[in-house]
Write a protein that holds these residues in place. Structure first.
Motif, short mmCIF file in Angstrom:
data_model
loop_
_atom_site.label_atom_id
_atom_site.label_comp_id
_atom_site.label_asym_id
_atom_site.label_seq_id
_atom_site.Cartn_x
_atom_site.Cartn_y
_atom_site.Cartn_z
N GLY A 80 0.83 -1.20 0.00
CA GLY A 80 0.00 0.00 0.00
C GLY A 80 0.86 1.25 0.00
O GLY A 80 2.09 1.18 0.14
N TYR A 81 0.21 2.41 -0.19
CA TYR A 81 0.95 3.66 -0.28
C TYR A 81 1.78 3.89 0.98
O TYR A 81 2.96 4.21 0.93
CB TYR A 81 0.01 4.87 -0.42
CG TYR A 81 -0.85 4.90 -1.64
CD1 TYR A 81 -0.77 3.92 -2.63
CD2 TYR A 81 -1.76 5.94 -1.83
CE1 TYR A 81 -1.57 3.97 -3.76
CE2 TYR A 81 -2.56 6.01 -2.96
CZ TYR A 81 -2.47 5.01 -3.91
OH TYR A 81 -3.26 5.07 -5.02
N ALA A 82 1.12 3.75 2.13
CA ALA A 82 1.78 4.08 3.39
C ALA A 82 2.98 3.18 3.63
O ALA A 82 4.04 3.64 4.09
CB ALA A 82 0.79 3.98 4.55
N GLY A 83 2.83 1.91 3.30
CA GLY A 83 3.92 0.97 3.51
C GLY A 83 5.12 1.28 2.62
O GLY A 83 6.27 1.25 3.07
N VAL A 84 4.84 1.59 1.36
CA VAL A 84 5.92 1.94 0.43
C VAL A 84 6.65 3.19 0.91
O VAL A 84 7.89 3.23 0.94
CB VAL A 84 5.35 2.16 -1.00
CG1 VAL A 84 6.36 2.89 -1.88
CG2 VAL A 84 4.97 0.82 -1.62
N LEU A 85 5.89 4.20 1.30
CA LEU A 85 6.52 5.46 1.71
C LEU A 85 7.30 5.30 3.01
O LEU A 85 8.37 5.90 3.19
CB LEU A 85 5.46 6.56 1.85
CG LEU A 85 4.76 6.90 0.51
CD1 LEU A 85 3.64 7.90 0.73
CD2 LEU A 85 5.76 7.41 -0.52
N GLU A 86 6.80 4.46 3.90
CA GLU A 86 7.51 4.22 5.16
C GLU A 86 8.85 3.51 4.90
O GLU A 86 9.89 3.86 5.48
CB GLU A 86 6.63 3.38 6.10
CG GLU A 86 7.27 3.09 7.44
CD GLU A 86 7.78 4.34 8.14
OE1 GLU A 86 7.08 5.37 8.07
OE2 GLU A 86 8.89 4.29 8.73
N ILE A 87 8.83 2.53 4.01
CA ILE A 87 10.08 1.82 3.69
C ILE A 87 11.05 2.75 2.98
O ILE A 87 12.25 2.75 3.28
CB ILE A 87 9.77 0.57 2.84
CG1 ILE A 87 9.14 -0.50 3.73
CG2 ILE A 87 11.04 0.03 2.18
CD1 ILE A 87 8.66 -1.72 2.99
N ALA A 88 10.53 3.56 2.05
CA ALA A 88 11.41 4.51 1.35
C ALA A 88 12.08 5.44 2.36
O ALA A 88 13.30 5.68 2.29
CB ALA A 88 10.60 5.32 0.34
N ARG A 89 11.30 5.92 3.30
CA ARG A 89 11.85 6.84 4.30
C ARG A 89 12.90 6.14 5.16
O ARG A 89 13.96 6.69 5.43
CB ARG A 89 10.71 7.37 5.19
CG ARG A 89 11.03 8.67 5.87
CD ARG A 89 9.80 9.35 6.47
NE ARG A 89 8.67 8.45 6.65
CZ ARG A 89 7.42 8.73 6.26
NH1 ARG A 89 7.14 9.85 5.67
NH2 ARG A 89 6.44 7.86 6.47
N SER A 90 12.61 4.91 5.55
CA SER A 90 13.54 4.20 6.45
C SER A 90 14.85 3.85 5.74
O SER A 90 15.86 3.59 6.40
CB SER A 90 12.88 2.95 7.03
OG SER A 90 12.69 1.99 6.02
N HIS A 91 14.83 3.83 4.39
CA HIS A 91 16.07 3.57 3.64
C HIS A 91 16.65 4.87 3.05
O HIS A 91 17.56 4.79 2.22
CB HIS A 91 15.80 2.57 2.51
CG HIS A 91 15.58 1.17 3.01
ND1 HIS A 91 16.54 0.18 3.00
CD2 HIS A 91 14.48 0.59 3.57
CE1 HIS A 91 16.06 -0.93 3.50
NE2 HIS A 91 14.81 -0.72 3.85
N ALA A 92 16.10 6.02 3.49
CA ALA A 92 16.57 7.34 3.03
C ALA A 92 16.54 7.46 1.51
O ALA A 92 17.42 8.06 0.90
CB ALA A 92 17.98 7.64 3.57
N ILE A 93 15.53 6.87 0.91
CA ILE A 93 15.35 6.93 -0.54
C ILE A 93 14.57 8.20 -0.88
O ILE A 93 13.52 8.46 -0.29
CB ILE A 93 14.59 5.67 -1.04
CG1 ILE A 93 15.48 4.44 -0.88
CG2 ILE A 93 14.13 5.84 -2.48
CD1 ILE A 93 14.73 3.12 -0.96
N GLY A 94 15.07 8.97 -1.84
CA GLY A 94 14.48 10.27 -2.13
C GLY A 94 13.41 10.26 -3.20
O GLY A 94 12.73 11.27 -3.43
N GLU A 95 13.26 9.14 -3.91
CA GLU A 95 12.37 9.14 -5.06
C GLU A 95 11.87 7.72 -5.31
O GLU A 95 12.63 6.76 -5.19
CB GLU A 95 13.15 9.65 -6.28
CG GLU A 95 12.32 9.75 -7.55
CD GLU A 95 13.07 10.50 -8.67
OE1 GLU A 95 14.20 11.00 -8.42
OE2 GLU A 95 12.53 10.56 -9.78
N ILE A 96 10.58 7.61 -5.66
CA ILE A 96 10.06 6.31 -6.07
C ILE A 96 9.53 6.42 -7.49
O ILE A 96 9.16 7.50 -7.96
CB ILE A 96 8.96 5.76 -5.14
CG1 ILE A 96 7.70 6.64 -5.17
CG2 ILE A 96 9.48 5.59 -3.72
CD1 ILE A 96 6.48 5.98 -4.54
#
Ligand code: FE
Length: 249
Positions: free
Chosen positions: A168-184
């Motif tokens: 889901g959106y929230a899960g993807v964004l949470e993982i991106a944030r936890s890996h310091a990823i700036g763009e999906i």
């Protein structure tokens, strides 16, 4: 303005990852060229989509188990008799122009990240003077983590439809944030305004991939994504130009 990335040098216009497609892309009025890299058995880095030669050339075999010479001997299907380029050769094609690199670090034929591959890709791009013009992408979080420890360059997480569906959106964004990823980047068919707004609200940049039809290209432009990849770069440029010339209703 939404950026256009010529996917594998414009597969549907020039063949998959062909020298002709990359040379044509280098002088197109677009912003990025997307390509994929794999290591050979003897330490070369080759530009090719699949981990094997089977699907897109007249040859067969796992690239990581072949020599550079064996990979170079493969003739690319629908590629006007051309052969795969090395990463250094691809860099030389783009160095004189304005089109920046979008380098996808692929896993091996077993789906696992290649061992000690990321530092060699970075070193090669640096030696070629192209590292400062490169964004890195991967479907693998492990690879994105490896990139983070080796370079300050931007890292883009390619989020597949099954991953997006499961997290889901929230899960993807949470993982991106936890890996310091700036763009999906998501498949254009799974993109919508709600996901883009949630991504931007979370402080991340949002893009799409695989926008090949006029409808998909139009959707990416209408959403106003940061960037999208397309197998039809000439078509995408024409549609973007037409939209920019039309007065807004
Ligand atoms: Fe790719």
């Amino acid at each position: 303005m939404t950026r256009i990335a010529s996917h594998r040098g414009g597969t549907l216009e020039y063949g998959d990852s062909t020298p002709q497609g990359f040379a044509a892309t280098a002088v197109m009025p677009l912003e990025e060229v997307e390509f994929d890299v794999h290591p050979t058995r003897d330490g070369a880095i080759m530009v090719h989509h699949d981990a094997t030669l089977d699907r897109t050339t007249d040859s067969t075999g796992v690239i990581a188990a072949l020599t550079e010479g064996e990979v170079r001997a493969a003739t690319i299907n629908y590629g006007a008799g051309s052969h795969p380029l090395s990463l250094a050769e691809l860099s030389a094609v783009f160095k004189p122009g304005k089109v920046d690199l979008r380098c996808e670090i692929k896993p091996g034929s077993d789906g696992r990240a290649y061992v000690d591959f990321v530092p060699r890709v970075i070193e090669t791009l640096d030696q070629q003077g192209m590292l400062a013009r490169t964004t890195f992408t991967s479907f693998l979080l492990e690879t994105l983590d490896e990139l983070a420890s080796a370079t300050q360059r931007p890292r883009l997480w390619l989020v597949s439809p099954p991953v997006l569906r499961q997290l889901g959106y929230a899960g993807v964004l949470e993982i991106a944030r936890s890996h310091a990823i700036g763009e999906i980047g998501v498949n254009i068919d799974t993109a919508d305004a709600a996901l883009m707004d949630a991504t931007v609200a979370a402080g991340l940049e949002f893009g799409c991939w695989a926008a090949h039809t006029p409808e998909q290209i139009g959707k990416a432009l209408a959403l106003g994504v940061k960037v999208f990849t397309t197998d039809r770069p000439s078509l995408a440029i024409a549609i973007r130009d037409r939209q920019r010339q039309e007065p807004r209703a």
